[in-house]
Design an enzyme around this catalytic site. Sequence first.
Site, short mmCIF file in Angstrom:
data_model
loop_
_atom_site.label_atom_id
_atom_site.label_comp_id
_atom_site.label_asym_id
_atom_site.label_seq_id
_atom_site.Cartn_x
_atom_site.Cartn_y
_atom_site.Cartn_z
N LYS A 22 -7.53 65.09 -7.53
CA LYS A 22 -6.53 65.86 -6.74
C LYS A 22 -6.43 65.27 -5.36
CE LYS A 22 -7.68 69.82 -4.42
NZ LYS A 22 -7.26 69.81 -3.03
N ASN A 23 -7.59 64.92 -4.76
CA ASN A 23 -7.57 64.45 -3.37
C ASN A 23 -7.26 62.98 -3.23
OD1 ASN A 23 -7.94 67.07 -2.65
ND2 ASN A 23 -10.14 66.88 -2.29
N ARG A 92 -2.34 72.17 2.68
CA ARG A 92 -2.91 71.28 3.70
C ARG A 92 -2.35 69.88 3.56
NH1 ARG A 92 -5.52 71.28 8.60
NH2 ARG A 92 -6.64 69.32 8.88
N CYS A 116 -6.53 76.06 2.05
CA CYS A 116 -7.45 77.10 1.59
C CYS A 116 -8.12 77.79 2.78
CB CYS A 116 -8.53 76.47 0.71
SG CYS A 116 -8.08 76.49 -1.02
N ARG A 121 -8.40 75.28 10.15
CA ARG A 121 -7.85 74.03 9.61
C ARG A 121 -6.99 73.35 10.69
NH1 ARG A 121 -8.14 73.95 4.00
NH2 ARG A 121 -8.34 71.71 4.22
N PRO A 122 -7.58 73.02 11.86
CA PRO A 122 -6.78 72.43 12.94
C PRO A 122 -6.29 71.03 12.57
CG PRO A 122 -9.11 72.34 13.48
CD PRO A 122 -9.00 73.12 12.21
N ILE A 123 -5.35 70.50 13.35
CA ILE A 123 -4.87 69.12 13.12
C ILE A 123 -4.98 68.30 14.39
CG2 ILE A 123 -3.35 69.67 11.17
CD1 ILE A 123 -0.99 69.61 13.17
N ASP A 124 -5.88 68.70 15.29
CA ASP A 124 -6.01 67.99 16.57
C ASP A 124 -6.43 66.55 16.39
OD1 ASP A 124 -9.33 68.29 17.41
OD2 ASP A 124 -8.47 69.39 15.74
N ASP A 307 -16.71 69.89 -1.27
CA ASP A 307 -15.86 70.53 -2.28
C ASP A 307 -16.64 70.95 -3.52
OD1 ASP A 307 -13.03 68.36 -1.59
OD2 ASP A 307 -13.77 70.17 -0.62
N ARG A 399 -4.69 75.83 -7.85
CA ARG A 399 -4.29 74.84 -6.85
C ARG A 399 -4.94 73.50 -7.14
NH1 ARG A 399 -4.20 76.75 -0.72
NH2 ARG A 399 -3.53 74.58 -0.70
C1 EPZ Z 1 -9.62 66.92 2.70
O1 EPZ Z 1 -9.19 67.96 3.55
C2 EPZ Z 1 -9.57 67.51 1.30
N1 EPZ Z 1 -8.22 67.89 0.97
C3 EPZ Z 1 -10.49 68.73 1.23
O2 EPZ Z 1 -10.47 69.19 -0.12
C4 EPZ Z 1 -11.91 68.29 1.58
O3 EPZ Z 1 -12.75 69.41 1.60
C5 EPZ Z 1 -11.92 67.62 2.96
O4 EPZ Z 1 -10.97 66.52 2.99
C6 EPZ Z 1 -13.30 67.06 3.32
O5 EPZ Z 1 -13.70 66.15 2.35
C7 EPZ Z 1 -7.35 66.94 0.56
O6 EPZ Z 1 -7.66 65.76 0.51
C8 EPZ Z 1 -5.99 67.42 0.15
P1 EPZ Z 1 -10.97 66.99 6.95
P2 EPZ Z 1 -8.92 67.67 5.12
O7 EPZ Z 1 -9.87 66.66 7.87
O8 EPZ Z 1 -8.40 66.31 5.30
C9 EPZ Z 1 -12.09 69.46 10.85
C10 EPZ Z 1 -10.52 70.81 -1.82
O9 EPZ Z 1 -11.18 71.82 -2.08
N2 EPZ Z 1 -10.82 68.96 11.39
O10 EPZ Z 1 -11.87 65.90 6.46
O11 EPZ Z 1 -8.14 68.80 5.67
C11 EPZ Z 1 -11.90 70.43 9.70
O12 EPZ Z 1 -11.66 71.74 10.19
C12 EPZ Z 1 -10.06 70.55 -0.40
O13 EPZ Z 1 -10.17 69.95 -2.67
C13 EPZ Z 1 -10.49 69.22 12.71
O14 EPZ Z 1 -11.23 69.89 13.43
O15 EPZ Z 1 -10.40 67.77 5.69
C14 EPZ Z 1 -13.20 70.30 8.97
O16 EPZ Z 1 -14.17 71.09 9.61
C15 EPZ Z 1 -10.60 71.57 0.59
N3 EPZ Z 1 -9.31 68.74 13.18
C16 EPZ Z 1 -13.56 68.83 9.14
O17 EPZ Z 1 -12.81 68.37 10.26
C17 EPZ Z 1 -8.47 67.99 12.40
O18 EPZ Z 1 -7.42 67.53 12.91
C18 EPZ Z 1 -13.19 67.96 7.94
O19 EPZ Z 1 -11.84 68.14 7.64
C19 EPZ Z 1 -8.82 67.73 11.06
C20 EPZ Z 1 -10.01 68.22 10.56
#
Ligand code: EPZ
Length: 420
Positions: A22-23, A92, A116, A121-124, A307, A399
């Site tokens: 999926k990812n 997301r 989820c 879920r910030p995007i900073d 995950d 999902r």
């Molecule tokens: C991806 O999400 C996956 N989703 C998630 O899978 C997975 O849990 C995650 O990576 C970590 O491996 C997809 O690929 C579609 P991150 P993503 O950015 O990219 C923080 C599942 O169950 N963060 O690596 O959103 C965030 O809050 C899903 O299949 C910021 O603070 O995850 C988290 O604490 C859930 N600011 C950490 O970083 C940002 O701009 C890791 O998030 C981005 C993230």
Amino acid sequence: MEKFVINGGKSLFGEVKIQSAKNSVLPLIAASVINDGKTYIENCPKISDVLVMMKIIEKLGGKAYFEKDDLVIDGRSIDCWILPCDLTREIRASIFTVGALISRFGYASTCAPGGCNIGDRPIDIHIDALKKLGAIVRENDEIIFDASYGLGGSVTLRFPSVGATENAIMSAVRGKGVCIIKNAAKEPEILDLQRYLNALGANVEGGGTDTVVVRGVEKKLSCEVRIKPIPDRIEAGTFALAAVACGGEIRFLEESLPKYLFLSEIFRNNACKMYLKNDKIEGVKVTERPKGFGRVIAEPFPGFPTDLQPQLVAASCFAKGLTVVVEKVFPGRFSFVEQLLKTGADLSVCDNACIIDGGKELNPAETYAGDLRGGAALIIAALGIEGKSLIGGTRYVDRGYEKIEEKFRGLGADIRRVEF
Ligand code: EPZ
């Protein structure tokens, strides 16, 4: 409301076909926006997050449809760089499309993505990375990215964010500059993205390591590309952890998984065996109740995957003794625990750790899934508990898992969907 109805307590035996990850699939659909041609994603799961991404492609002017198990994205008529907020707020993965739109048009507009309920879920990190590479970002209700002057330079992510790594890579594919992304996420799904982009004619190196280098190409990328993503290590891990809870023997059909994609911390335990052939995993066998798994830390790759954290917590309820699961990626990812407690399991959450004293007698219960992997955890628990359990919130599970109840029924479980 639709619920899973499970008569648990049965061991699991048989073969299961693992879907494409999926990812991997979700960022690949986003990346296909760069291709002014046709993209074929093989063995693509028909999960609801994929269906939303297909609608986003259509809103951008492209076409997205299935040919049997392959998802086809025809990007030749994509003519819009404004992402529809009603759809971006659903998932997301929509945020990944920003980078692809920047590569194709030099611009992108979106609203904050959904995702989820596993904590903030910030995007900073996404925005900071694109700014540091030269994009001008204006944030109001919508977030508008202007990279028409081209991108270049180096950025070090404050956390190895998977999505931010993928977005930065995709944004830099077309142009004159060289972009270097440091402290990049190393998840294997990022290598799938690199493989696809380079098949389009891009120049991406270092995917799967902590430093990715993207050399922009000026030519339009327009070709017919077929990609077979890696198998879904999280889906396979979910079935393996269900075997831990229920006992039994599961073989993975067609797709054997590279060893690094798996749960070495869990399957070193003497009761849980992995079938290995040529260093690939063909299946697992759990002959008796395992002992507690000790301390397992959910952290960025190559650590134990966040995950699978909820599924491990659920499986640990059936292991005799203590397991401590520490969550270092999404500290808030324990909302499913209050549902698990309804079964009489001995669990407690302290800060970003969950302590499980497993092996207790558990009772069937009525629970409710509030997120994708939490829902998978509740299914694992219900499968391992003798008696009839109900689980609401099936839409969250859908999902990320295609027809999960059919796959578990194929392994001998008594599970079905019922409308209440
Ligand atoms: C991806 O999400 C996956 N989703 C998630 O899978 C997975 O849990 C995650 O990576 C970590 O491996 C997809 O690929 C579609 P991150 P993503 O950015 O990219 C923080 C599942 O169950 N963060 O690596 O959103 C965030 O809050 C899903 O299949 C910021 O603070 O995850 C988290 O604490 C859930 N600011 C950490 O970083 C940002 O701009 C890791 O998030 C981005 C993230």
